[in-house]
Design a protein around this motif. Structure first.
Motif, short mmCIF file in Angstrom:
data_model
loop_
_atom_site.label_atom_id
_atom_site.label_comp_id
_atom_site.label_asym_id
_atom_site.label_seq_id
_atom_site.Cartn_x
_atom_site.Cartn_y
_atom_site.Cartn_z
N GLU A 1 26.48 -54.35 3.93
CA GLU A 1 27.67 -54.66 3.13
C GLU A 1 28.54 -53.43 2.92
N ILE A 2 27.92 -52.30 2.62
CA ILE A 2 28.68 -51.08 2.36
C ILE A 2 29.34 -50.57 3.63
N ASP B 1 30.00 -46.82 -2.19
CA ASP B 1 30.63 -48.13 -2.09
C ASP B 1 31.78 -48.26 -3.09
N ASP B 2 31.58 -47.78 -4.31
CA ASP B 2 32.64 -47.83 -5.31
C ASP B 2 33.87 -47.06 -4.86
N ASN C 1 25.11 -41.09 -4.13
CA ASN C 1 24.28 -42.29 -3.98
C ASN C 1 25.09 -43.42 -3.33
N PRO C 2 24.41 -44.34 -2.63
CA PRO C 2 25.10 -45.41 -1.92
C PRO C 2 26.02 -46.26 -2.80
N LYS C 3 25.62 -46.54 -4.03
CA LYS C 3 26.46 -47.35 -4.93
C LYS C 3 27.78 -46.64 -5.21
N LYS C 4 27.71 -45.35 -5.49
CA LYS C 4 28.93 -44.57 -5.76
C LYS C 4 29.82 -44.53 -4.51
N LYS D 1 35.62 -49.13 -2.09
CA LYS D 1 36.34 -50.30 -2.64
C LYS D 1 37.60 -49.89 -3.37
#
Length: 172
Positions: free
Chosen positions: A112-113, A149-150, A144-147, A153
């Motif tokens: 997804e990322i 992705d943020d 980190n992967p979440k950051k 986006k």
């Protein structure tokens, strides 16, 4: 031979008969059969799948048709085979052999990322080099992967809103 090349050759060398299915098909039908068979084999990289999806999009197929034809399995976020096909299409815009593609193949970054990054590159909202620079920071545990992705986006959204040209303020 559309599928099973290695097994057929091994059987010939051993003098063993193997079941064979003959079909009368055109070039397009053979290509479709080959894709479907290859997609069922293990070890296909995301880049290989993405390349097949992109070729089928170029041939005018819809994401739903592609997802069904390639028997793409939805994951927890993508709810349909068509959505997975669209993800692979976006992934195809990443530079082949890139750090980002490698991180996805290794399971460090979710598809997804990486697909979000590919969508941004495809739409001109993100720059390949900057995305790769950030992906490198993920690979050495500085981001980190979440950051990551943020950041992607936010950059895509800013670009789509017309607030910025390429990169959409990616590093702000």
């Amino acid at each position: 031979v559309v599928a099973g090349h290695n097994r057929l050759e091994a059987a010939k060398r051993l003098g063993v008969d193997v079941p064979v299915r003959y079909t009368d098909a055109t070039g397009d039908d053979l290509l479709k059969l080959s894709r479907e068979t290859n997609m069922q084999n293990l070890g296909m990289s995301n880049a290989t799948i993405a390349s097949s999806v992109r070729q089928m999009v170029d041939e005018g197929k819809s994401f739903d048709e592609i997802g069904r034809a390639l028997k793409l399995s939805p994951d927890g976020i993508a709810k349909t085979p068509g959505t997975m096909a669209e993800r692979y299409y976006n992934f195809s815009f990443l530079r082949e052999g890139s750090n980002l593609a490698r991180l996805t193949d290794q399971g460090i970054l979710p598809m997804e990322i990486s697909a979000n990054a590919g969508r941004g590159i495809r739409n001109g909202a993100l720059d390949q080099a900057e995305v790769e620079s950030l992906a490198f920071r993920v690979s050495d545990n500085r981001l980190n992967p979440k950051k990551f992705d943020d950041i992607l986006k936010r950059a895509i959204k800013r670009s789509e809103e017309g607030k910025s040209s390429q990169m959409g303020g990616l590093l702000e």
